[in-house]
Design an enzyme around this catalytic site. Structure first.
Site, PDB file in Angstrom:
ATOM      1  N   PHE A 151      -2.618   2.691  -2.534  1.00  0.00           N
ATOM      2  CA  PHE A 151      -3.579   3.717  -2.957  1.00  0.00           C
ATOM      3  C   PHE A 151      -3.103   4.528  -4.152  1.00  0.00           C
ATOM      4  O   PHE A 151      -3.907   5.175  -4.821  1.00  0.00           O
ATOM      5  CB  PHE A 151      -3.877   4.677  -1.776  1.00  0.00           C
ATOM      6  CG  PHE A 151      -2.779   5.685  -1.535  1.00  0.00           C
ATOM      7  CD1 PHE A 151      -2.696   6.843  -2.297  1.00  0.00           C
ATOM      8  CD2 PHE A 151      -1.803   5.484  -0.552  1.00  0.00           C
ATOM      9  CE1 PHE A 151      -1.678   7.768  -2.088  1.00  0.00           C
ATOM     10  CE2 PHE A 151      -0.791   6.394  -0.344  1.00  0.00           C
ATOM     11  CZ  PHE A 151      -0.730   7.543  -1.120  1.00  0.00           C
ATOM     12  N   LYS A 175      -7.605  -7.348  -3.393  1.00  0.00           N
ATOM     13  CA  LYS A 175      -7.882  -6.599  -2.156  1.00  0.00           C
ATOM     14  C   LYS A 175      -7.218  -5.234  -2.366  1.00  0.00           C
ATOM     15  O   LYS A 175      -6.045  -5.045  -2.085  1.00  0.00           O
ATOM     16  CB  LYS A 175      -7.275  -7.339  -0.957  1.00  0.00           C
ATOM     17  CG  LYS A 175      -7.900  -7.062   0.389  1.00  0.00           C
ATOM     18  CD  LYS A 175      -7.833  -5.632   0.845  1.00  0.00           C
ATOM     19  CE  LYS A 175      -6.464  -5.129   1.217  1.00  0.00           C
ATOM     20  NZ  LYS A 175      -6.442  -3.659   1.437  1.00  0.00           N
ATOM     21  N   SER A 228       4.048  -0.395   0.910  1.00  0.00           N
ATOM     22  CA  SER A 228       5.238   0.087   1.615  1.00  0.00           C
ATOM     23  C   SER A 228       6.138  -1.093   2.010  1.00  0.00           C
ATOM     24  O   SER A 228       5.683  -2.234   2.081  1.00  0.00           O
ATOM     25  CB  SER A 228       4.810   0.865   2.860  1.00  0.00           C
ATOM     26  OG  SER A 228       3.979   0.041   3.647  1.00  0.00           O
ATOM     27  N   CYS A 283       6.166   5.286  -6.258  1.00  0.00           N
ATOM     28  CA  CYS A 283       7.327   4.522  -5.799  1.00  0.00           C
ATOM     29  C   CYS A 283       8.530   4.794  -6.686  1.00  0.00           C
ATOM     30  O   CYS A 283       9.652   4.462  -6.326  1.00  0.00           O
ATOM     31  CB  CYS A 283       7.017   3.035  -5.790  1.00  0.00           C
ATOM     32  SG  CYS A 283       6.806   2.383  -7.439  1.00  0.00           S
ATOM     33  N   GLU A 385      11.350   7.295   3.169  1.00  0.00           N
ATOM     34  CA  GLU A 385      10.442   7.571   2.045  1.00  0.00           C
ATOM     35  C   GLU A 385       9.356   8.514   2.567  1.00  0.00           C
ATOM     36  O   GLU A 385       8.529   8.112   3.394  1.00  0.00           O
ATOM     37  CB  GLU A 385       9.807   6.271   1.535  1.00  0.00           C
ATOM     38  CG  GLU A 385       8.924   6.497   0.329  1.00  0.00           C
ATOM     39  CD  GLU A 385       8.144   5.258  -0.109  1.00  0.00           C
ATOM     40  OE1 GLU A 385       7.630   4.521   0.745  1.00  0.00           O
ATOM     41  OE2 GLU A 385       8.056   5.033  -1.336  1.00  0.00           O
TER      42      GLU A 385
HETATM   43  P1  NAD Z   1       0.562   0.407   2.389  1.00  0.00           P
HETATM   44  O1  NAD Z   1       1.702  -0.527   2.571  1.00  0.00           O
HETATM   45  O2  NAD Z   1       0.099   1.202   3.561  1.00  0.00           O
HETATM   46  O3  NAD Z   1      -0.747  -0.406   1.891  1.00  0.00           O
HETATM   47  C1  NAD Z   1      -0.676  -1.292   0.798  1.00  0.00           C
HETATM   48  C2  NAD Z   1      -1.730  -2.396   0.992  1.00  0.00           C
HETATM   49  O4  NAD Z   1      -1.415  -3.147   2.167  1.00  0.00           O
HETATM   50  C3  NAD Z   1      -3.137  -1.868   1.167  1.00  0.00           C
HETATM   51  O5  NAD Z   1      -4.019  -2.698   0.449  1.00  0.00           O
HETATM   52  C4  NAD Z   1      -3.369  -1.942   2.670  1.00  0.00           C
HETATM   53  O6  NAD Z   1      -4.727  -2.167   2.989  1.00  0.00           O
HETATM   54  C5  NAD Z   1      -2.507  -3.128   3.084  1.00  0.00           C
HETATM   55  N1  NAD Z   1      -1.921  -2.963   4.433  1.00  0.00           N
HETATM   56  C6  NAD Z   1      -1.419  -1.829   4.967  1.00  0.00           C
HETATM   57  N2  NAD Z   1      -0.927  -2.064   6.220  1.00  0.00           N
HETATM   58  C7  NAD Z   1      -1.125  -3.376   6.461  1.00  0.00           C
HETATM   59  C8  NAD Z   1      -0.821  -4.215   7.577  1.00  0.00           C
HETATM   60  N3  NAD Z   1      -0.235  -3.745   8.678  1.00  0.00           N
HETATM   61  N4  NAD Z   1      -1.166  -5.520   7.487  1.00  0.00           N
HETATM   62  C9  NAD Z   1      -1.773  -6.016   6.384  1.00  0.00           C
HETATM   63  N5  NAD Z   1      -2.063  -5.260   5.306  1.00  0.00           N
HETATM   64  C10 NAD Z   1      -1.752  -3.947   5.322  1.00  0.00           C
HETATM   65  O7  NAD Z   1       0.920   1.353   1.157  1.00  0.00           O
HETATM   66  P2  NAD Z   1       0.129   2.626   0.612  1.00  0.00           P
HETATM   67  O8  NAD Z   1       0.289   3.739   1.578  1.00  0.00           O
HETATM   68  O9  NAD Z   1      -1.232   2.247   0.182  1.00  0.00           O
HETATM   69  O10 NAD Z   1       0.973   2.915  -0.721  1.00  0.00           O
HETATM   70  C11 NAD Z   1       2.175   3.630  -0.718  1.00  0.00           C
HETATM   71  C12 NAD Z   1       3.386   2.726  -0.682  1.00  0.00           C
HETATM   72  O11 NAD Z   1       3.360   1.812  -1.780  1.00  0.00           O
HETATM   73  C13 NAD Z   1       4.688   3.486  -0.831  1.00  0.00           C
HETATM   74  O12 NAD Z   1       5.625   2.971   0.077  1.00  0.00           O
HETATM   75  C14 NAD Z   1       5.098   3.229  -2.260  1.00  0.00           C
HETATM   76  O13 NAD Z   1       6.487   3.355  -2.505  1.00  0.00           O
HETATM   77  C15 NAD Z   1       4.635   1.821  -2.433  1.00  0.00           C
HETATM   78  N6  NAD Z   1       4.499   1.463  -3.840  1.00  0.00           N
HETATM   79  C16 NAD Z   1       5.427   0.619  -4.365  1.00  0.00           C
HETATM   80  C17 NAD Z   1       5.368   0.292  -5.714  1.00  0.00           C
HETATM   81  C18 NAD Z   1       6.389  -0.630  -6.321  1.00  0.00           C
HETATM   82  O14 NAD Z   1       6.191  -1.081  -7.439  1.00  0.00           O
HETATM   83  N7  NAD Z   1       7.474  -0.933  -5.654  1.00  0.00           N
HETATM   84  C19 NAD Z   1       4.342   0.816  -6.514  1.00  0.00           C
HETATM   85  C20 NAD Z   1       3.391   1.652  -5.926  1.00  0.00           C
HETATM   86  C21 NAD Z   1       3.488   1.977  -4.580  1.00  0.00           C
END
Ligand code: NAD
Length: 497
Positions: A151, A175, A228, A283, A385
């Protein structure tokens, strides 16, 4: 304000379907529901994959200069619609207008990189690799690619993926996070306006069941994920177990070392941006400052002073604010519980962001800038985090101790040093156990031309997102060896040898 029911974007148009589950989309500045994102099931996912699969042969056969031309037009449309897109990002995410503009700008830079596809996809050739045989290496698209995004950057992170994938001749299904679907849907419309053939780019909305259907679909060739760490690991393991190429970027906890010889005013400015920019939801957020030697007191004094002057409030209003809300009520409550935990763990609460009174009394999801001093490495607030505006300050004796501590982290996105000493900076850059280093730069997030090189639990896979690694991820090599015997081979005689 009315609530919109959203649809998928498949085959160049919005497609209606009846979903049984929805994710609410809020304007986080006001806490208002603005849209509902449907949860696509396996049937809807298959519909999109079949459309992307059908569009693949023609698109893969389209000359690369024509594919790049679509990206030029897309970049132009993004510039033309820059302000509107930034407002959309602010509306559904809550970041400030300036931060939203940064989100779009970094994304446009990826489209500009994709415009270089004709050069970046060039292969290699060597004639006469054996007698009468010539060899060459070509880059071919891998097939139907999928992007699953978080997000926190509604425009930039999707744009890290699909412009390069498409320029390489693949078709794509995005997605996005169901919390911020409006910006990705607008990007899809602009791509169609840029002349992209129908079905080459598709957006499928949904949550876990949608992801699982994509991860296991036999016609999906490659998956790019950003989110994450727990989910990144799951995506990597499940995707590769189903024979897919996967790059999965995860979470982080980034250290910032402040040496006693640093320019404290400049360092404070950078640390404030790194810790509290986008309300700490990055991140590459700097979430731990390590004050080395005598740096502690002058640093803390400046940080506290700057944090208490920050204006926190709604980002969709007329008055300028320094920091907006966090994404939703659940995120706010999780962050607040971490602040409570830090107090319980014995860290010294230097600046308390709980109970913040936002400007114009908005009822959004607000947490104020929070600073803990005297944080110990074993505390949970130092290890997890938090993904919110919470900065932990540790105090260490010397550079070696500080580097050793930073290297204890399970993550490995970025680490930063503030110093005037080139030797200290060099030692730090050499020995910090992570992929992106800042020297007097608070957020060392690389530009589009460089790879986004997370290490350890911040990345699963081989080829990173961005830069030439992105082009390598979305293509596979083919080696062609040709023998064309000539009936009249003049051989060396024509050269006069
Ligand atoms: P998230 O992991 O909750 O969600 C990311 C995506 O995965 C979304 O599209 C979500 O619908 C999907 N998802 C979530 N849980 C799932 C599950 N159990 N099974 C299948 N799909 C699932 O992350 P968020 O809260 O949207 O974003 C924040 C996180 O993203 C932080 O940890 C941040 O550090 C990380 N991030 C990393 C980078 C990088 O380049 N390393 C960049 C931006 C954000």
């Amino acid at each position: 304000m009315s609530t919109i029911s959203l649809n998928n974007y498949v085959g160049g148009e919005l497609t209606m379907f009846s979903a049984s589950q929805f994710t609410p989309v809020y304007n986080p500045s006001r806490g208002e529901l603005i849209a509902q994102a449907p949860d696509s099931d396996a049937h809807e996912v298959d519909r999109a994959v079949q459309v992307a699969k059908k569009a693949l042969p023609d698109w893969a056969d389209t000359p690369v200069v024509e594919r790049a031309r679509v990206m030029f037009r897309f970049a132009h449309l993004l510039e033309e619609n820059f302000e509107e897109l930034a407002r959309l990002v602010t509306r559904e995410h809550g970041k400030t207008h300036e931060e939203a503009k940064g989100d779009i700008r970094r994304g446009i830079e990826m489209v500009e990189l994709a415009c270089h596809a004709p050069t970046l996809l060039m292969g290699q050739a060597l004639d006469q690799v054996a007698r009468g045989i010539d060899g060459r290496v070509e880059r071919h698209p891998v097939g139907v690619c999928v992007g699953i995004t978080p997000f926190n950057f509604p425009a930039m992170v999707p744009l890290w993926m699909f412009p390069v994938a498409i320029a390489c001749g693949n078709t794509f299904i995005l997605k996005p996070s169901p919390k911020v679907p409006l910006t990705p849907l607008r990007l899809a419309e602009l791509l169609t306006e840029a002349g992209l053939p129908k079905g080459v780019f598709n957006v499928v909305l949904g949550g876990n069941q949608t992801v699982d259907a994509l991860l296991t679909h036999p016609d999906v060739a490659a998956i790019s994920f950003v989110g994450s760490t727990t989910v990144a690991k799951y995506i990597y393991e499940t995707g590769t177990a189903h024979g897919k190429r996967v790059q999965a970027a995860g979470g982080a906890k980034n250290y910032m070392l402040v040496m006693p010889d640093a320019d404290f005013d400049a360092a404070t400015n950078q640390i404030m941006g790194a810790a509290f920019g986008c309300s700490g939801q990055r991140c590459m957020a700097g979430s731990i400052a390590v004050a080395v030697g005598k740096a502690g007191d002058p640093l803390l004094e400046r940080l506290h002073d700057s944090a208490t002057k920050m204006k926190v409030g709604p980002t969709d209003g007329n008055s300028a604010v320094d920091m907006g809300p966090v994404i939703d009520a659940a995120a706010r409550d999780r962050i607040l519980s971490y602040i409570d935990l830090g107090v319980k763990e014995g860290a010294k609460l230097n600046t308390d962001g709980r109970g913040i009174q936002p400007t114009d009394g908005a009822e959004g999801f607000f947490v104020g800038p929070t600073i803990f001093d005297q944080v110990a490495p074993q505390m949970q607030i130092a290890r997890d985090e938090i993904f919110g505006p919470v900065l932990s300050v540790m105090r260490m004796e010397d550079l070696s101790e500080a580097i050793a501590q930073a290297n204890q982290s399970q993550y490995g996105n970025g680490a930063v040093i503030f110093t005037r000493d080139g030797g200290a900076a060099r030692t730090f850059a050499r020995y910090a156990n992570c992929g992106m280093i800042g020297v007097n730069v608070g957020v060392p997030a690389p530009m589009a031309i460089f790879p986004f090189t997370g290490w350890n639990q911040s990345f699963f896979g081989d080829l990173h997102i961005q830069g030439t690694e992105g082009f390598h991820f979305y293509t596979h090599n083919k080696v062609v060896l040709s023998r064309w015997p000539s009936p009249e081979d003049p051989g060396k005689r024509v050269l006069g040898w």
